[in-house]
Scaffold this active site. Structure first.
Site, PDB file in Angstrom:
ATOM      1  N   ARG A  94       2.705 -25.917   8.901  1.00  0.00           N
ATOM      2  CA  ARG A  94       4.145 -26.382   8.931  1.00  0.00           C
ATOM      3  C   ARG A  94       4.118 -27.812   8.464  1.00  0.00           C
ATOM      4  O   ARG A  94       5.204 -28.327   8.252  1.00  0.00           O
ATOM      5  CB  ARG A  94       4.680 -26.219  10.467  1.00  0.00           C
ATOM      6  N   CYS A  95       2.837 -28.370   8.393  1.00  0.00           N
ATOM      7  CA  CYS A  95       2.936 -29.742   8.152  1.00  0.00           C
ATOM      8  C   CYS A  95       2.694 -30.133   6.596  1.00  0.00           C
ATOM      9  O   CYS A  95       1.700 -29.380   5.991  1.00  0.00           O
ATOM     10  CB  CYS A  95       1.546 -30.424   8.698  1.00  0.00           C
ATOM     11  N   SER A  96       3.609 -30.778   5.955  1.00  0.00           N
ATOM     12  CA  SER A  96       3.370 -30.985   4.316  1.00  0.00           C
ATOM     13  C   SER A  96       1.950 -31.560   4.148  1.00  0.00           C
ATOM     14  O   SER A  96       1.708 -31.381   3.045  1.00  0.00           O
ATOM     15  CB  SER A  96       4.539 -31.879   4.005  1.00  0.00           C
TER      16      SER A  96
END
Length: 114
Positions: free
Chosen positions: A10-12
């Protein structure tokens, strides 16, 4: 060379770091640390290579304040235990070759391992 990435999909920055490695033909072992938190021994080893547990802490998470982790008197062991119990506190992504480790912020930082 085998790399491991402690990854949060979920972390870019985590996604960018994984893509950067894959674009270079490297398929790292992916550990989704929120689903499978590293054990204390692994966290300790990562902390040693990254310059201490504080270097691995996400200070903006609510758990950081709630657990009083901003207290400079907290021991390394207490910080590592908090990260094990609350893996959201672990900075991401961390990439390691087993001997060295870097935090992929910016993602290009992982190139130092190649």
């Amino acid at each position: 060379m085998t790399l491991t990435i402690y990854h949060n999909p979920r972390c870019s920055k985590s996604r960018q770091t994984l893509a950067l490695l894959q674009d270079r033909g490297i398929e790292p072992r992916i550990v989704e640390y929120l689903k499978t938190p590293p054990d204390l021994a692994t966290l300790t080893k990562l902390a040693v290579t990254l310059g201490g547990a504080r270097a691995m802490l996400r200070k903006g998470e609510s758990e950081y304040a709630e657990l009083g982790l901003d207290d400079a008197q907290k021991s390394e062991q207490a910080l590592l235990k908090a990260m094990h119990q609350h893996p959201i506190l672990i900075e991401r992504p961390i990439v390691t070759d087993g001997k060295r480790a870097v935090i992929g912020r910016p993602p290009e930082a992982v190139l130092a391992l190649l």
